[in-house]
Design a protein around this motif. Structure first.
Motif, PDB file in Angstrom:
ATOM      1  N   GLU A   6       0.811  -1.216   0.000  1.00 54.03           N
ATOM      2  CA  GLU A   6       0.000   0.000   0.000  1.00 54.03           C
ATOM      3  C   GLU A   6       0.847   1.270   0.000  1.00 54.03           C
ATOM      4  O   GLU A   6       0.519   2.241  -0.687  1.00 54.03           O
ATOM      5  N   LYS A  58      -9.871   6.149  -2.398  1.00 53.71           N
ATOM      6  CA  LYS A  58     -10.779   5.498  -3.349  1.00 53.71           C
ATOM      7  C   LYS A  58      -9.988   4.740  -4.421  1.00 53.71           C
ATOM      8  O   LYS A  58     -10.343   3.614  -4.788  1.00 53.71           O
ATOM      9  N   GLU A  65      -8.627   1.611  -2.842  1.00 52.91           N
ATOM     10  CA  GLU A  65      -9.717   0.656  -2.702  1.00 52.91           C
ATOM     11  C   GLU A  65     -10.032  -0.008  -4.047  1.00 52.91           C
ATOM     12  O   GLU A  65     -10.264  -1.214  -4.116  1.00 52.91           O
ATOM     13  N   MET A  66     -10.025   0.783  -5.111  1.00 51.05           N
ATOM     14  CA  MET A  66     -10.302   0.237  -6.442  1.00 51.05           C
ATOM     15  C   MET A  66      -9.240  -0.767  -6.866  1.00 51.05           C
ATOM     16  O   MET A  66      -9.546  -1.782  -7.496  1.00 51.05           O
ATOM     17  N   TYR A  89      -7.483  -2.673  -4.795  1.00 48.67           N
ATOM     18  CA  TYR A  89      -7.700  -3.877  -3.993  1.00 48.67           C
ATOM     19  C   TYR A  89      -8.957  -4.635  -4.406  1.00 48.67           C
ATOM     20  O   TYR A  89      -9.011  -5.848  -4.259  1.00 48.67           O
ATOM     21  N   ASN A  90      -9.964  -3.935  -4.921  1.00 46.39           N
ATOM     22  CA  ASN A  90     -11.183  -4.576  -5.403  1.00 46.39           C
ATOM     23  C   ASN A  90     -11.056  -5.003  -6.860  1.00 46.39           C
ATOM     24  O   ASN A  90     -12.038  -5.431  -7.466  1.00 46.39           O
ATOM     25  N   GLN A  91      -9.871  -4.828  -7.428  1.00 47.44           N
ATOM     26  CA  GLN A  91      -9.545  -5.200  -8.807  1.00 47.44           C
ATOM     27  C   GLN A  91     -10.416  -4.477  -9.818  1.00 47.44           C
ATOM     28  O   GLN A  91     -10.698  -4.987 -10.896  1.00 47.44           O
ATOM     29  N   GLU A  92     -10.830  -3.253  -9.485  1.00 50.11           N
ATOM     30  CA  GLU A  92     -11.563  -2.417 -10.425  1.00 50.11           C
ATOM     31  C   GLU A  92     -10.588  -1.698 -11.356  1.00 50.11           C
ATOM     32  O   GLU A  92     -10.999  -1.141 -12.373  1.00 50.11           O
TER      33      GLU A  92
END
Length: 91
Positions: free
Chosen positions: A43, A68, A71-72, A74-77
């Motif tokens: 991170e 954000k 987070e994206m 880590y959420n594989q967005e």
């Protein structure tokens, strides 16, 4: 070398801005050559990459926007092999 930044992503960032605020291609390539896939799993390193890209594109990131983006990731967005999602966030 296995570079996580696609050539298209580098071209899109390189093309940002006009006149003096265009991203310096040599700085962008230098950053891309230093980034390893494992950096996206740390991170602290990921935040530094995001801050560096934002600074190179002349954008200020709020703490909320940076969170954000993290987070994206880590959420594989955001796919590290196609960084167009991150490019859009830095507009």
């Amino acid at each position: 070398m296995n570079n996580p930044f696609s050539g298209g992503f580098l071209d899109r960032l390189k093309g940002k801005g006009t006149g003096t605020d265009k991203i310096d291609e040599s700085k962008l390539r230098s950053l891309a050559s230093q980034v390893k896939k494992s950096d996206f799993e740390d991170e602290t390193k990921l935040r530094q990459i995001i801050k560096t890209l934002a600074a190179m594109s002349g954008k200020q990131l709020t703490a909320e926007k940076e969170d954000k983006i993290i987070e994206m990731f880590y959420n594989q967005e955001i796919n590290i092999h196609d960084m167009s999602s991150l490019t859009k966030l830095l507009k």
